[in-house]
Design a protein around this motif. Structure first.
Motif, PDB file in Angstrom:
ATOM      1  N   GLU A  42       7.387   2.562   3.378  1.00 25.00           N
ATOM      2  CA  GLU A  42       7.870   3.242   2.184  1.00 25.00           C
ATOM      3  C   GLU A  42       8.728   4.433   2.598  1.00 25.00           C
ATOM      4  OE1 GLU A  42       7.358   2.243  -1.003  1.00 25.00           O
ATOM      5  OE2 GLU A  42       6.394   0.480  -0.114  1.00 25.00           O
ATOM      6  N   GLY A  43       9.635   4.822   1.726  1.00 27.71           N
ATOM      7  CA  GLY A  43      10.460   5.986   2.014  1.00 27.71           C
ATOM      8  C   GLY A  43      11.890   5.603   2.307  1.00 27.71           C
ATOM      9  N   ARG A  59       2.772   2.142   9.642  1.00 34.26           N
ATOM     10  CA  ARG A  59       2.388   3.459   9.121  1.00 34.26           C
ATOM     11  C   ARG A  59       3.087   4.583   9.882  1.00 34.26           C
ATOM     12  NH1 ARG A  59      -1.841   3.334   5.542  1.00 34.26           N
ATOM     13  NH2 ARG A  59      -2.895   1.302   5.371  1.00 34.26           N
ATOM     14  N   ALA A  60       3.467   4.306  11.127  1.00 36.15           N
ATOM     15  CA  ALA A  60       4.185   5.292  11.933  1.00 36.15           C
ATOM     16  C   ALA A  60       5.686   5.282  11.657  1.00 36.15           C
ATOM     17  CB  ALA A  60       3.925   5.038  13.411  1.00 36.15           C
ATOM     18  N   GLY A  61       6.131   4.439  10.726  1.00 41.43           N
ATOM     19  CA  GLY A  61       7.534   4.467  10.334  1.00 41.43           C
ATOM     20  C   GLY A  61       8.425   3.458  11.007  1.00 41.43           C
ATOM     21  N   HIS A  62       7.856   2.316  11.418  1.00 39.74           N
ATOM     22  CA  HIS A  62       8.651   1.245  12.010  1.00 39.74           C
ATOM     23  C   HIS A  62       8.684   0.036  11.074  1.00 39.74           C
ATOM     24  CE1 HIS A  62       7.058   3.489  15.523  1.00 39.74           C
ATOM     25  NE2 HIS A  62       8.251   3.247  16.036  1.00 39.74           N
ATOM     26  N   ASN A 104       0.851  -1.179   0.000  1.00 42.26           N
ATOM     27  CA  ASN A 104       0.000   0.000   0.000  1.00 42.26           C
ATOM     28  C   ASN A 104       0.893   1.236   0.000  1.00 42.26           C
ATOM     29  OD1 ASN A 104       0.678   0.587   2.814  1.00 42.26           O
ATOM     30  ND2 ASN A 104      -0.694  -1.111   3.359  1.00 42.26           N
ATOM     31  N   SER A 105       0.297   2.383   0.144  1.00 43.49           N
ATOM     32  CA  SER A 105       1.081   3.617   0.048  1.00 43.49           C
ATOM     33  C   SER A 105       2.020   3.809   1.227  1.00 43.49           C
ATOM     34  CB  SER A 105       0.138   4.822  -0.047  1.00 43.49           C
ATOM     35  OG  SER A 105      -0.686   4.914   1.111  1.00 43.49           O
ATOM     36  N   ALA A 106       1.772   3.094   2.319  1.00 45.35           N
ATOM     37  CA  ALA A 106       2.566   3.299   3.530  1.00 45.35           C
ATOM     38  C   ALA A 106       3.663   2.263   3.735  1.00 45.35           C
ATOM     39  CB  ALA A 106       1.652   3.313   4.758  1.00 45.35           C
ATOM     40  N   TYR A 107       3.417   1.014   3.332  1.00 46.91           N
ATOM     41  CA  TYR A 107       4.397  -0.035   3.592  1.00 46.91           C
ATOM     42  C   TYR A 107       4.135  -1.234   2.694  1.00 46.91           C
ATOM     43  CZ  TYR A 107       0.620  -2.148   6.381  1.00 46.91           C
ATOM     44  OH  TYR A 107      -0.578  -2.684   6.789  1.00 46.91           O
ATOM     45  N   THR A 108       5.141  -2.116   2.639  1.00 47.25           N
ATOM     46  CA  THR A 108       5.020  -3.399   1.944  1.00 47.25           C
ATOM     47  C   THR A 108       5.105  -4.510   2.980  1.00 47.25           C
ATOM     48  OG1 THR A 108       6.035  -2.483  -0.045  1.00 47.25           O
ATOM     49  CG2 THR A 108       5.954  -4.887   0.139  1.00 47.25           C
TER      50      THR A 108
END
Length: 343
Positions: free
Chosen positions: A107-108, A142-145, A82-86
């Protein structure tokens, strides 16, 4: 502080049967806890300690003395994107066993701090990979972990350990320690091996307790969410004995009852070794939890606090075992806690 490379750390796990609870402690602590584990990697963070005397092989001290390994983190099929993570199917090696799980990678541009998630009890016969804590897996990614949710041995595609149940499922915490080491040793650019936290619920909360006493310094911070009792005998009496679980007789035949062998039962209690904990610990527990009573968390928090440890117990009014209306707010607290300690 964290252990590096092949850790001379260990994992003890409380028994978690029936609906997923077992832990254990006796009232008194031994005069001297086994010395904290040391590293064997390139940058040791702990002072080498004398070799402790042999311990009962089914005990937390035995797991403290064991040299643990975690490696070969392998990403398999993409399960979701999805747009936030794989989301990936993964495997890793822990003390010679292959353990399966899932991993969410944001992602990122990384590297991202990582979290190991330790789920509650689910019958291995019906368990599927990644089951348990689905809301937490999604939100924390989604919080970046980077989120590594371990299946544990005997679950999903993981290797089997036929003695695990009668030996109080101590192997589950070995699997969690192996997960942390596999993350650190992966060499993947997305993973920041210097920032790793641990988050467990219900039975997984017991895994948290045992990991903290067996492998101090392995994680940077830990959260136990609606955790089991820190006394294995309480969990057996609460969950298994009323249902006539035949495993109770096997356990007591092999290890004795608490009355017959109090030394054994002290040796499988994380509270017996509360003085070993080095990480900050957050415990979250609903006041209406009718699966794992709040009194269990009060006792554990008091024991760690009395040992001078950084522990906070948050009681959540009206919430049951899985949390409902206040879940999002408590996850805000969880995320803030990890943000403070995984810097």
């Amino acid at each position: 502080m964290r252990l590096r490379g092949t850790a001379c750390a260990a994992a003890g796990l409380l028994l978690a049967l029936a609906t997923g609870c077992t832990g254990g402690a006796e009232d008194g602590a031994p005069a001297t806890s086994p010395a904290p584990a040391r590293t064997t990697g390139e940058s040791p963070r702990a002072t080498p300690a004398p070799t402790p005397s042999p311990a009962d092989p089914v005990s937390l001290p035995a797991l403290m003395q064991r040299e643990h390994t975690g490696s070969e983190l392998r990403l398999g099929d993409v399960l979701d994107r999805n747009s936030a993570y794989t989301r990936y199917a993964v495997t890793y090696e822990a003390n010679g066993l292959t353990i399966s799980g899932i991993m969410n990678i944001p992602e990122g541009k990384g590297p991202f701090p990582a979290l190991v998630l330790a789920h509650g009890y689910i019958d291995p016969d019906v368990y599927y990979s990644g089951q348990g804590m689905p809301r937490e897996q999604d939100r924390l990614a989604r919080a970046g972990h980077v989120v590594l949710h371990t299946d544990y041995r005997n679950h999903a595609r993981s290797d089997k350990d036929p003695d695990n149940d009668v030996n109080l499922r101590l192997g589950y915490t070995e699997d969690v320690i192996g997960a942390a080491l596999a993350l650190r040793n992966s060499g993947r650019p997305e993973i920041d091996g210097d920032r790793i936290g641990l988050f467990g619920r219900s039975m997984g909360g017991g895994v948290v307790y045992n990991t903290l006493v067996v492998a101090p310094g392995l994680f940077d911070a830990a959260v136990a969410y609606a955790p089991v009792s820190a006394r294995p005998q309480e969990n057996i009496d609460h969950f298994q004995r009323p249902d006539g679980d035949p495993l109770v007789a096997e356990i007591e035949e092999k290890h004795g009852t608490p009355e017959e062998d109090p030394t054994f039962w002290r040796g499988v209690s994380p509270l017996t070794y509360a003085d070993r904990v080095s990480e900050p610990l957050l415990i979250q527990h609903g006041t209406a939890d009718d699966t794992c009573p709040l009194a269990w968390s009060r006792e554990a928090a008091a024991a760690f606090g009395d040992a001078g440890k950084d522990v906070e117990l948050r009681t959540v009014p009206g919430e049951g075992h899985t949390f409902g209306p206040r879940w999002a707010a408590e996850m805000d607290v969880t995320e803030a806690f990890f943000a403070r300690h995984l810097r």
